[in-house]
Design an enzyme around this catalytic site. Structure first.
Site, PDB file in Angstrom:
ATOM      1  N   GLU A  59       0.824  -1.176  -0.225  1.00 23.66           N
ATOM      2  CA  GLU A  59       0.001  -0.070  -0.068  1.00 23.66           C
ATOM      3  C   GLU A  59       1.040   1.321  -0.160  1.00 23.66           C
ATOM      4  O   GLU A  59       1.844   1.261   0.529  1.00 23.66           O
ATOM      5  CB  GLU A  59      -0.990  -0.018   1.214  1.00 23.66           C
ATOM      6  CG  GLU A  59      -1.743  -1.098   1.406  1.00 23.66           C
ATOM      7  CD  GLU A  59      -2.665  -0.918   2.689  1.00 23.66           C
ATOM      8  OE1 GLU A  59      -3.356  -1.989   2.761  1.00 23.66           O
ATOM      9  OE2 GLU A  59      -2.655  -0.143   3.257  1.00 23.66           O
ATOM     10  N   CYS A  72       3.045   8.180   1.088  1.00 22.88           N
ATOM     11  CA  CYS A  72       3.384   7.421   2.189  1.00 22.88           C
ATOM     12  C   CYS A  72       3.624   6.379   1.527  1.00 22.88           C
ATOM     13  O   CYS A  72       2.962   5.648   1.018  1.00 22.88           O
ATOM     14  CB  CYS A  72       2.151   7.460   3.275  1.00 22.88           C
ATOM     15  SG  CYS A  72       2.587   6.138   4.375  1.00 22.88           S
ATOM     16  N   CYS A  79       5.977  -6.984   7.590  1.00 23.29           N
ATOM     17  CA  CYS A  79       6.781  -6.570   8.583  1.00 23.29           C
ATOM     18  C   CYS A  79       6.901  -7.803   9.784  1.00 23.29           C
ATOM     19  O   CYS A  79       6.153  -8.293  10.315  1.00 23.29           O
ATOM     20  CB  CYS A  79       6.251  -5.372   9.262  1.00 23.29           C
ATOM     21  SG  CYS A  79       7.404  -4.581  10.328  1.00 23.29           S
ATOM     22  N   CYS A  83       4.519  -5.544  15.862  1.00 21.95           N
ATOM     23  CA  CYS A  83       3.674  -4.883  16.810  1.00 21.95           C
ATOM     24  C   CYS A  83       2.372  -4.921  16.851  1.00 21.95           C
ATOM     25  O   CYS A  83       1.823  -5.325  16.032  1.00 21.95           O
ATOM     26  CB  CYS A  83       3.826  -3.181  16.519  1.00 21.95           C
ATOM     27  SG  CYS A  83       5.577  -2.636  16.333  1.00 21.95           S
ATOM     28  N   CYS A  86      -0.850  -3.332  15.182  1.00 22.53           N
ATOM     29  CA  CYS A  86      -0.514  -2.767  13.453  1.00 22.53           C
ATOM     30  C   CYS A  86      -0.989  -4.105  12.775  1.00 22.53           C
ATOM     31  O   CYS A  86      -0.442  -5.238  13.042  1.00 22.53           O
ATOM     32  CB  CYS A  86       1.122  -2.704  13.339  1.00 22.53           C
ATOM     33  SG  CYS A  86       1.676  -2.467  11.777  1.00 22.53           S
ATOM     34  N   GLY A 128       5.987  -2.144   6.454  1.00 27.27           N
ATOM     35  CA  GLY A 128       7.340  -2.538   6.758  1.00 27.27           C
ATOM     36  C   GLY A 128       8.178  -1.840   7.734  1.00 27.27           C
ATOM     37  O   GLY A 128       7.799  -0.374   7.873  1.00 27.27           O
ATOM     38  N   GLU A 129       9.299  -1.970   7.911  1.00 29.37           N
ATOM     39  CA  GLU A 129      10.221  -1.399   8.809  1.00 29.37           C
ATOM     40  C   GLU A 129      11.465  -0.934   7.796  1.00 29.37           C
ATOM     41  O   GLU A 129      12.625  -1.769   7.564  1.00 29.37           O
ATOM     42  CB  GLU A 129      10.732  -2.187   9.659  1.00 29.37           C
ATOM     43  CG  GLU A 129      12.032  -1.820  10.801  1.00 29.37           C
ATOM     44  CD  GLU A 129      11.758  -0.387  11.231  1.00 29.37           C
ATOM     45  OE1 GLU A 129      10.809  -0.101  11.902  1.00 29.37           O
ATOM     46  OE2 GLU A 129      12.756   0.552  10.875  1.00 29.37           O
ATOM     47  N   SER A 179       8.707   5.420  16.288  1.00 23.91           N
ATOM     48  CA  SER A 179       7.510   5.231  16.965  1.00 23.91           C
ATOM     49  C   SER A 179       7.923   4.687  18.503  1.00 23.91           C
ATOM     50  O   SER A 179       8.424   3.601  18.648  1.00 23.91           O
ATOM     51  CB  SER A 179       7.026   4.023  16.133  1.00 23.91           C
ATOM     52  OG  SER A 179       6.496   4.376  14.895  1.00 23.91           O
ATOM     53  N   ASN A 255      -6.088   3.185  15.053  1.00 21.53           N
ATOM     54  CA  ASN A 255      -7.235   2.935  14.099  1.00 21.53           C
ATOM     55  C   ASN A 255      -7.564   1.467  14.252  1.00 21.53           C
ATOM     56  O   ASN A 255      -6.640   0.633  14.092  1.00 21.53           O
ATOM     57  CB  ASN A 255      -6.395   3.032  12.662  1.00 21.53           C
ATOM     58  CG  ASN A 255      -7.526   3.909  11.872  1.00 21.53           C
ATOM     59  OD1 ASN A 255      -8.386   4.041  12.086  1.00 21.53           O
ATOM     60  ND2 ASN A 255      -7.015   3.874  10.487  1.00 21.53           N
ATOM     61  N   CYS A 300      -1.669   1.759   7.391  1.00 21.64           N
ATOM     62  CA  CYS A 300      -1.273   1.085   6.141  1.00 21.64           C
ATOM     63  C   CYS A 300      -0.969  -0.355   6.415  1.00 21.64           C
ATOM     64  O   CYS A 300      -0.931  -0.849   7.704  1.00 21.64           O
ATOM     65  CB  CYS A 300       0.166   1.623   5.879  1.00 21.64           C
ATOM     66  SG  CYS A 300       0.213   2.339   4.284  1.00 21.64           S
TER      67      CYS A 300
HETATM   68  N1  SAH Z   1       7.750   0.310  10.669  1.00 19.76           N
HETATM   69  C1  SAH Z   1       7.749   1.663  10.841  1.00 19.76           C
HETATM   70  C2  SAH Z   1       7.000   2.432   9.783  1.00 19.76           C
HETATM   71  C3  SAH Z   1       5.630   2.058   9.427  1.00 19.76           C
HETATM   72  S1  SAH Z   1       4.163   2.061  10.801  1.00 19.76           S
HETATM   73  C4  SAH Z   1       7.333   2.081  12.344  1.00 19.76           C
HETATM   74  O1  SAH Z   1       6.777   1.514  12.905  1.00 19.76           O
HETATM   75  O2  SAH Z   1       7.476   3.432  12.600  1.00 19.76           O
HETATM   76  C5  SAH Z   1       3.989   3.892  10.824  1.00 19.76           C
HETATM   77  C6  SAH Z   1       3.212   4.301  12.088  1.00 19.76           C
HETATM   78  O3  SAH Z   1       1.852   3.821  12.150  1.00 19.76           O
HETATM   79  C7  SAH Z   1       4.106   3.986  13.017  1.00 19.76           C
HETATM   80  O4  SAH Z   1       3.944   5.240  14.203  1.00 19.76           O
HETATM   81  C8  SAH Z   1       2.986   2.879  13.825  1.00 19.76           C
HETATM   82  O5  SAH Z   1       2.962   2.972  15.084  1.00 19.76           O
HETATM   83  C9  SAH Z   1       1.598   3.271  13.488  1.00 19.76           C
HETATM   84  N2  SAH Z   1       0.503   2.434  13.550  1.00 19.76           N
HETATM   85  C10 SAH Z   1       0.388   1.103  13.220  1.00 19.76           C
HETATM   86  N3  SAH Z   1      -0.759   0.476  13.298  1.00 19.76           N
HETATM   87  C11 SAH Z   1      -1.498   1.409  13.445  1.00 19.76           C
HETATM   88  C12 SAH Z   1      -2.787   1.617  14.033  1.00 19.76           C
HETATM   89  N4  SAH Z   1      -3.547   0.592  14.121  1.00 19.76           N
HETATM   90  N5  SAH Z   1      -3.486   2.631  14.274  1.00 19.76           N
HETATM   91  C13 SAH Z   1      -2.665   4.019  14.393  1.00 19.76           C
HETATM   92  N6  SAH Z   1      -1.481   3.994  14.137  1.00 19.76           N
HETATM   93  C14 SAH Z   1      -0.918   2.820  13.779  1.00 19.76           C
HETATM   94 FE1  SF4 Z   2       5.508  -2.199  13.928  1.00 18.38          FE
HETATM   95 FE2  SF4 Z   2       5.994  -0.438  12.034  1.00 18.38          FE
HETATM   96 FE3  SF4 Z   2       6.203  -3.043  11.555  1.00 18.38          FE
HETATM   97 FE4  SF4 Z   2       3.831  -2.082  11.919  1.00 18.38          FE
HETATM   98  S1  SF4 Z   2       4.871  -1.845  10.170  1.00 18.38           S
HETATM   99  S2  SF4 Z   2       4.652  -4.098  12.915  1.00 18.38           S
HETATM  100  S3  SF4 Z   2       4.408  -0.460  13.377  1.00 18.38           S
HETATM  101  S4  SF4 Z   2       7.541  -2.033  12.844  1.00 18.38           S
END
Ligand code: SAH
Ligand code: SF4
Length: 316
Positions: A59, A72, A79, A83, A86, A128-129, A179, A255, A300
């Site tokens: 996405e 974005c 990933c 987390c 996510c 992704g990271e 994050s 979200n 995303c």
């Molecule tokens: N992997 C990287 C970048 C992608 S995630 C990271 O974790 O920073 C981008 C952002 O989306 C992160 O700050 C994450 O905490 C947030 N995020 C992920 N899932 C979410 C959700 N369900 N609701 C709100 N924010 C979310």
């Molecule tokens: Fe965590 Fe970012 Fe990976 Fe989602 S995309 S699992 S928030 S590190």
């Protein structure tokens, strides 16, 4: 190719015909295929679902914001960080995207909306990271820098400490967003298991030694989960954690998604306000992602998740 938005060798009319034919024989030029785009949200944001050549789906999000536009981008087709809040993490690891696939998302959206390059901003906050795809990320940045100043690019990380140190060594660095999502180690370990590998205090130390450019600051992302990390006392703890760091907080109301644990909920607007006010009173600059359109970017993986069977189940 990047400047003119060309997607075939045939269209490179400034090259001799013979050379174009030879190029077409030996190389392929292919932008990722758009398989779905959501209708524009109230603020004009649109989410894109791309199909890659190997069947992976990723996405990206288009976000017009007046005199500038952000896209974005995804950096991986999944990933491994996992987390618990996510959707991308829920579906598990996916391969690194190539520079072509990252740039493909960028140029497809830029061309589709005919956004002048000088208005473009890029955030690596999709699936992704990015710091676990470091080599390809650096190549991608180098190509983007031909059109965009480094300060108009932001990468968001879950806190891969060795890669943050590697980023610090680059001559031209994008903005850094991290994050953090929890005010203390216990809770961060709970919702971001990677904290066991890269402890919160060590991550904060890495951010303190990071050479943030003059006029810039580190963005601290903080996903607000109702009743979990949204109390005024959590805001005080977060402010303490950030003491002495040139940083601003980006509060992201959670979200919800059917694939995520049902106890995770978005706080009420009143709770969000209380949290934000407490941060401000404790001397921390903060922005909140409030509009729906912006939130599709914060989540995303959710568009892909709608039509995908989970690879693994999560309890709790
Ligand atoms: N992997 C990287 C970048 C992608 S995630 C990271 O974790 O920073 C981008 C952002 O989306 C992160 O700050 C994450 O905490 C947030 N995020 C992920 N899932 C979410 C959700 N369900 N609701 C709100 N924010 C979310
Ligand atoms: Fe965590 Fe970012 Fe990976 Fe989602 S995309 S699992 S928030 S590190």
């Amino acid at each position: 190719m990047h400047g003119r938005g060309i997607d075939s060798f045939d269209a490179m009319t400034n090259l001799p015909k013979e050379l174009r034919a030879q190029l077409a024989e030996r190389f392929t030029l292919a932008f990722p295929q758009v398989v779905e785009r959501t209708a524009p949200a109230a603020d004009g944001s649109q989410k894109y679902l791309f199909l890659l050549r190997d069947g992976n789906r990723i996405e990206a999000v288009y976000m017009p914001m007046g005199d500038r536009t952000s896209v974005c981008l995804s950096s991986q087709a999944g990933c491994a960080v996992g987390c618990t809040f996510c959707v991308t993490g829920f579906f598990g690891a996916g391969r690194n995207l190539t520079p072509g696939e990252m740039l493909g998302q960028f140029f497809t959206i830029q061309h589709e909306h005919a956004v002048p390059m000088e208005m473009m901003n890029v955030v690596f906050m999709g699936m992704g990271e990015p710091l676990l795809n470091f080599e390809y990320l650096v190549t991608t940045l180098d190509v983007l820098y031909r059109n965009l100043a480094p300060k108009r690019i932001t990468i968001s990380t879950s806190g891969i400490i060795p890669a943050i140190d590697d980023l610090a060594k680059l001559e031209r660095r994008p903005n850094l967003a991290v994050s953090i999502n929890a005010p203390d180690r216990r809770r961060r370990e709970e919702i971001m298991p990677i904290t066991k590998k890269y402890p919160l205090q060590e991550l904060m130390a890495a951010l303190r030694r990071y050479p943030t450019e003059r006029g810039r600051e580190i963005t601290i992302e903080y996903v607000l989960l109702a009743g979990y990390n949204d109390a005024p006392s959590d805001a005080v703890a977060l402010a303490k954690l950030l003491q002495g760091l040139r940083a601003k907080v980006n509060a992201i109301p959670f979200n919800a998604d059917p694939n995520l644990p049902p106890w995770m909920q978005r706080p009420t607007d009143a709770a969000i306000d209380r949290f934000v006010d407490t941060l401000v009173r404790n001397g921390v600059a903060v922005t909140v992602r409030r509009s729906k359109g912006r939130e599709i970017a914060a989540a995303c993986g959710q568009l892909r998740g709608k039509s995908e069977a989970p690879k693994r189940r999560r309890t709790g």
